[in-house]
Design an enzyme around this catalytic site. Structure first.
Site, PDB file in Angstrom:
ATOM      1  N   CYS A 113      -6.379   6.073   3.639  1.00  0.00           N
ATOM      2  CA  CYS A 113      -5.497   5.265   4.512  1.00  0.00           C
ATOM      3  C   CYS A 113      -4.165   5.933   4.805  1.00  0.00           C
ATOM      4  O   CYS A 113      -3.452   5.540   5.727  1.00  0.00           O
ATOM      5  CB  CYS A 113      -5.268   3.887   3.908  1.00  0.00           C
ATOM      6  SG  CYS A 113      -6.788   2.964   3.736  1.00  0.00           S
ATOM      7  N   HIS A 253       1.074   0.815   7.380  1.00  0.00           N
ATOM      8  CA  HIS A 253      -0.387   0.770   7.318  1.00  0.00           C
ATOM      9  C   HIS A 253      -0.792  -0.689   7.246  1.00  0.00           C
ATOM     10  O   HIS A 253      -0.196  -1.483   6.518  1.00  0.00           O
ATOM     11  CB  HIS A 253      -0.860   1.536   6.079  1.00  0.00           C
ATOM     12  CG  HIS A 253      -2.325   1.326   5.793  1.00  0.00           C
ATOM     13  ND1 HIS A 253      -3.295   1.464   6.763  1.00  0.00           N
ATOM     14  CD2 HIS A 253      -2.971   0.954   4.653  1.00  0.00           C
ATOM     15  CE1 HIS A 253      -4.475   1.211   6.223  1.00  0.00           C
ATOM     16  NE2 HIS A 253      -4.308   0.893   4.957  1.00  0.00           N
ATOM     17  N   ASN A 283      -8.131  -3.663   8.401  1.00  0.00           N
ATOM     18  CA  ASN A 283      -7.716  -2.380   7.837  1.00  0.00           C
ATOM     19  C   ASN A 283      -8.598  -1.277   8.427  1.00  0.00           C
ATOM     20  O   ASN A 283      -9.787  -1.213   8.125  1.00  0.00           O
ATOM     21  CB  ASN A 283      -7.839  -2.446   6.308  1.00  0.00           C
ATOM     22  CG  ASN A 283      -7.402  -1.159   5.627  1.00  0.00           C
ATOM     23  OD1 ASN A 283      -7.220  -0.127   6.273  1.00  0.00           O
ATOM     24  ND2 ASN A 283      -7.246  -1.220   4.320  1.00  0.00           N
TER      25      ASN A 283
HETATM   26  O1  UT7 Z   1      -5.885   0.271   2.548  1.00  0.00           O
HETATM   27  C1  UT7 Z   1      -5.748   0.947   1.376  1.00  0.00           C
HETATM   28  C2  UT7 Z   1      -5.397   0.209   0.199  1.00  0.00           C
HETATM   29  N1  UT7 Z   1      -6.062  -1.058   0.049  1.00  0.00           N
HETATM   30  C3  UT7 Z   1      -5.324  -2.135  -0.068  1.00  0.00           C
HETATM   31  O2  UT7 Z   1      -4.132  -2.056   0.050  1.00  0.00           O
HETATM   32  C4  UT7 Z   1      -5.989  -3.435  -0.479  1.00  0.00           C
HETATM   33  C5  UT7 Z   1      -5.178  -4.089  -1.560  1.00  0.00           C
HETATM   34  N2  UT7 Z   1      -5.739  -5.328  -2.050  1.00  0.00           N
HETATM   35  C6  UT7 Z   1      -5.740  -6.484  -1.342  1.00  0.00           C
HETATM   36  O3  UT7 Z   1      -5.363  -6.503  -0.188  1.00  0.00           O
HETATM   37  C7  UT7 Z   1      -6.149  -7.750  -2.035  1.00  0.00           C
HETATM   38  O4  UT7 Z   1      -6.245  -7.496  -3.420  1.00  0.00           O
HETATM   39  C8  UT7 Z   1      -7.481  -8.363  -1.532  1.00  0.00           C
HETATM   40  C9  UT7 Z   1      -7.264  -8.970  -0.172  1.00  0.00           C
HETATM   41  C10 UT7 Z   1      -8.546  -7.298  -1.475  1.00  0.00           C
HETATM   42  C11 UT7 Z   1      -7.936  -9.481  -2.477  1.00  0.00           C
HETATM   43  O5  UT7 Z   1      -6.932 -10.480  -2.600  1.00  0.00           O
HETATM   44  P1  UT7 Z   1      -6.485 -10.995  -4.026  1.00  0.00           P
HETATM   45  O6  UT7 Z   1      -5.491 -12.049  -3.808  1.00  0.00           O
HETATM   46  O7  UT7 Z   1      -6.050  -9.794  -4.823  1.00  0.00           O
HETATM   47  O8  UT7 Z   1      -7.802 -11.636  -4.587  1.00  0.00           O
HETATM   48  P2  UT7 Z   1      -8.619 -11.259  -5.913  1.00  0.00           P
HETATM   49  O9  UT7 Z   1      -9.345  -9.978  -5.741  1.00  0.00           O
HETATM   50  O10 UT7 Z   1      -7.735 -11.412  -7.104  1.00  0.00           O
HETATM   51  O11 UT7 Z   1      -9.684 -12.435  -5.933  1.00  0.00           O
HETATM   52  C12 UT7 Z   1      -9.284 -13.818  -6.094  1.00  0.00           C
HETATM   53  C13 UT7 Z   1     -10.528 -14.684  -6.011  1.00  0.00           C
HETATM   54  C14 UT7 Z   1     -11.662 -14.221  -6.925  1.00  0.00           C
HETATM   55  O12 UT7 Z   1     -12.308 -15.378  -7.417  1.00  0.00           O
HETATM   56  P3  UT7 Z   1     -11.980 -15.903  -8.908  1.00  0.00           P
HETATM   57  O13 UT7 Z   1     -12.348 -14.758  -9.804  1.00  0.00           O
HETATM   58  O14 UT7 Z   1     -10.519 -16.210  -8.907  1.00  0.00           O
HETATM   59  O15 UT7 Z   1     -12.870 -17.090  -9.011  1.00  0.00           O
HETATM   60  C15 UT7 Z   1     -12.594 -13.523  -5.965  1.00  0.00           C
HETATM   61  O16 UT7 Z   1     -13.921 -13.545  -6.410  1.00  0.00           O
HETATM   62  O17 UT7 Z   1     -11.037 -14.672  -4.677  1.00  0.00           O
HETATM   63  C16 UT7 Z   1     -12.434 -14.347  -4.713  1.00  0.00           C
HETATM   64  N3  UT7 Z   1     -12.779 -13.636  -3.495  1.00  0.00           N
HETATM   65  C17 UT7 Z   1     -13.111 -14.253  -2.352  1.00  0.00           C
HETATM   66  N4  UT7 Z   1     -13.212 -15.542  -2.020  1.00  0.00           N
HETATM   67  C18 UT7 Z   1     -13.549 -15.853  -0.767  1.00  0.00           C
HETATM   68  C19 UT7 Z   1     -12.815 -12.286  -3.300  1.00  0.00           C
HETATM   69  N5  UT7 Z   1     -13.155 -12.024  -2.023  1.00  0.00           N
HETATM   70  C20 UT7 Z   1     -13.338 -13.222  -1.420  1.00  0.00           C
HETATM   71  C21 UT7 Z   1     -13.708 -13.596  -0.107  1.00  0.00           C
HETATM   72  N6  UT7 Z   1     -13.795 -14.911   0.178  1.00  0.00           N
HETATM   73  N7  UT7 Z   1     -13.941 -12.696   0.853  1.00  0.00           N
END
Ligand code: UT7
Length: 326
Positions: A113, A253, A283
């Site tokens: 990225c 980004h 993204n």
């Molecule tokens: O581009 C290069 C670098 N990449 C980035 O910068 C990405 C950085 N990361 C992020 O943007 C975020 O971490 C995400 C958007 C990927 C995820 O958001 P988050 O607030 O960190 O969520 P999480 O991974 O902590 O997941 C929270 C909950 C989990 O459920 P439990 O364990 O709390 O029950 C996940 O299983 O959300 C769940 N979850 C979803 N729920 C509905 C994960 N993906 C989804 C989804 N829909 N698509």
């Protein structure tokens, strides 16, 4: 003093729009979760016969047009991509042929990225050294080709697209003022494609285990990204002896609206000085900044003399910033 100056921008988005509503029918997710956690509402997906060089070509034609430059004037083409058409030759070489850029050298650059930031900084150094005068810098991705459409934690995030800029040698105050690049490979496995390279070539087992797709521990990446980007933009301010309020437009980004907001806050920048396209593009990795830059130019948000700060964070990890006086 000679420095690189952007004299034309262009971008291309594939026709197909993939909405959150459509993703709701593919995996266990919902629009509310996607919008509140990422800011993404829709993303573009390349057609089956579109590869990164095709997207790059469309964006490049527009950038060359905007620069009033013919392809055969180019000295060098750099394509930042994580999704090259082929393992080799480079997507840049394929683009060189499509454009008819007869005298241009061409190579790909891989910094995920942060690829466009790395590529633009590299191009600027070729110009400052006097080796080249006219360079095409492209970020192009067909991320849909490495997305696991069964993995809801990643498939909702990414999109396809390409952006390009024409960089020329400029004697004067406008152009690229500074670039800062960083990397830390110690946590590579937080965001990577586990197989398909020389460590573990493609095999039936790789395919069965879905190891040829993007794997990300999003939450852990998020924390590192917020800290690294905050430090990175402050590094750019300090190196140039300016304050956050001197920045006319931040073009970050586009990975997650929450990361963008956190960086704007570190800079003390109001959101009307931040270019946001993550809602419509998702993204797009190395394409995200040149796509957003081209949108900003065409929307009239970039004016002569504007101070523009670009920043990115991505797999590697890699991160960095570029400050431009337009
Ligand atoms: O581009 C290069 C670098 N990449 C980035 O910068 C990405 C950085 N990361 C992020 O943007 C975020 O971490 C995400 C958007 C990927 C995820 O958001 P988050 O607030 O960190 O969520 P999480 O991974 O902590 O997941 C929270 C909950 C989990 O459920 P439990 O364990 O709390 O029950 C996940 O299983 O959300 C769940 N979850 C979803 N729920 C509905 C994960 N993906 C989804 C989804 N829909 N698509």
């Amino acid at each position: 003093m000679i420095r690189g100056k952007i004299v034309g921008t262009g971008s291309y988005l594939p026709e197909k729009v993939l909405t959150n509503a459509e993703l709701e029918r593919m995996v266990d997710t919902d629009d509310e979760w996607i919008v509140s956690r990422t800011g993404i509402r829709e993303r573009r997906i390349a057609a089956d016969d579109e590869a990164s060089s095709d997207l790059a070509y469309q964006a490049s034609i527009k950038a060359l047009e905007a620069a009033s430059m013919a392809a055969n004037e180019l000295d060098l083409i750099i394509v930042a991509t994580t999704t090259p058409d082929l393992p080799f030759p480079s997507t840049a070489a394929l683009l060189q042929h499509k454009l008819g850029a007869g005298k241009a050298a061409a190579f790909d650059l891989q910094a995920v990225c942060t690829g466009f930031i790395y590529a633009l900084a590299t191009a600027d150094q070729y110009i400052r050294s006097g080796m080249y005068k006219k360079i095409l810098v492209v970020g192009a991705e067909v991320l849909s080709s490495i997305i696991d459409w069964q993995d809801r934690s990643t498939c909702i995030l990414f999109g396809d697209g390409a952006g390009a800029v024409v960089l020329v040698a400029n004697e004067g105050e406008s152009g690229i003022l500074s670039s800062h690049l960083h990397s830390d490979g110690s946590q590579a496995e937080l965001l990577y494609v586990p197989a398909g390279g020389s460590r573990q070539p493609i095999s039936q087992e790789v395919i069965d285990k879905r190891l040829h797709y993007i794997s990300m521990k999003g939450n852990e990446v998020f924390k590192v990204a917020v800290t690294a980007l905050g430090d990175s933009v402050l590094e750019a301010l300090e190196a140039n002896g300016i304050d956050g309020e001197d920045i006319d437009l931040l073009i970050p980004h586009q990975a997650n609206i929450r990361i963008i907001n956190a960086t704007a806050k570190r800079l003390g920048l109001p959101l009307d000085k931040v270019m946001i396209t993550v809602d419509r593009h998702g993204n797009t990795s190395s394409a995200s900044i040149p796509l957003a830059l081209d949108a900003a130019v065409r929307e009239g948000r970039v004016k002569e003399g504007s101070l523009i700060l670009l920043e990115a964070f991505g797999g590697g990890f890699t991160w960095g910033s570029i400050l431009i006086k337009w």
